[in-house]
Structure formats: C-alpha cells, structure tokens
Design a protein around this motif. Structure first.
Motif, short mmCIF file in Angstrom:
data_model
loop_
_atom_site.label_atom_id
_atom_site.label_comp_id
_atom_site.label_asym_id
_atom_site.label_seq_id
_atom_site.Cartn_x
_atom_site.Cartn_y
_atom_site.Cartn_z
N PRO A 54 -9.82 0.70 -7.75
CA PRO A 54 -10.99 1.25 -6.92
C PRO A 54 -11.42 -0.06 -5.99
O PRO A 54 -11.88 0.44 -4.74
CB PRO A 54 -12.10 1.78 -7.76
CG PRO A 54 -11.76 1.31 -9.29
CD PRO A 54 -10.20 0.93 -9.13
N ASP A 113 -1.22 6.41 -4.11
CA ASP A 113 -2.47 6.95 -4.54
C ASP A 113 -2.97 5.97 -5.77
O ASP A 113 -3.88 5.75 -6.16
CB ASP A 113 -2.38 8.50 -5.00
CG ASP A 113 -2.37 9.42 -3.84
OD1 ASP A 113 -2.60 9.07 -2.91
OD2 ASP A 113 -1.89 10.29 -4.26
N THR A 147 -5.60 3.55 -5.12
CA THR A 147 -7.21 3.95 -5.21
C THR A 147 -7.34 4.30 -6.63
O THR A 147 -8.68 4.00 -7.12
CB THR A 147 -7.54 4.91 -4.24
OG1 THR A 147 -6.51 6.04 -4.47
CG2 THR A 147 -7.20 4.65 -2.75
N CYS A 176 0.83 -1.31 0.10
CA CYS A 176 0.04 -0.07 -0.06
C CYS A 176 0.76 1.33 -0.06
O CYS A 176 0.59 2.09 -0.68
CB CYS A 176 -0.80 0.03 1.26
SG CYS A 176 -2.37 -1.24 1.23
N GLY A 189 -9.58 -2.21 -4.83
CA GLY A 189 -8.19 -2.89 -4.00
C GLY A 189 -8.03 -4.20 -4.81
O GLY A 189 -8.19 -4.57 -5.80
#
Length: 103
Positions: free
Chosen positions: A37, A30, A33, A25, A39
């Motif tokens: 969207p 960014d 995401t 992550c 994940g």
C-alpha cells in the motif's frame, strides 16, 4: 568430479531499478497496491543487490508475496519473477542471470 549443465528455461522477469520502474509496475499490477500500500521504499546503497549503473543515494526496496504466502524483500538490482499463482512473485539475485564464467 563431473560437471552438469541445467537446461535453460525462459521466464518472464524484470529488474527492480528506477529505469525499469514502469515495467515493474506493469508486472506487479494489482499486487503492487494490494501487497504494497505504500509502494516502494528507499534502501541505502549498502543494501542494494546491484546499482544497475544508477547513481544513488536513492535506491528501491519492495515487498512481494511469494507462492507460500510469505513476504519477501526485493532489493534494487534484484529481478522479480512472477509465479504461476496470480499476485505471487519471488526475488532473484542478479548473479543468477549473469553470463556463465569460463573455467
């Protein structure tokens, strides 16, 4: 036939697995995401590149955008390597980072 050795290069990379999820992550930032969207998604054991010593049945799959604008699938056990262009990555199979075998 002659043998050649490629000069080693240091790169930033993180292996996609549950124990490394926070690092994944952090590396994706960014892009996680924006490009994913929903994940990560589950993949079956027969689709993983490496279990990383983690017992299933839940393994991770993830989409990343490459420097060429294509979508690439990163499978559990693959390494994620960032490109110079922000938000762009590429998957690398775990055997690339494995120690060389002796002949």
């Amino acid at each position: 036939m002659a043998c050649y050795r490629k000069k080693p290069v240091e790169i930033e990379a993180v292996q996609l697995c549950w124990t490394q999820w926070n690092e994944v992550c952090e590396l994706l930032g960014d892009a996680l995401t924006a490009e994913n969207p929903d994940g990560a998604f589950e993949i079956p054991a027969e689709e993983v590149s490496d279990t990383c010593g983690e017992e299933g049945p839940n393994y991770i799959g993830l989409y990343v955008r490459t420097v060429h604008g294509e979508i690439a699938i990163v499978r559990h056990g693959d390494w994620i390597v960032p490109e110079k262009q922000p938000g762009r990555f590429y998957p690398v199979k775990p055997d690339v980072f494995a120690p060389p075998t002796r002949r």
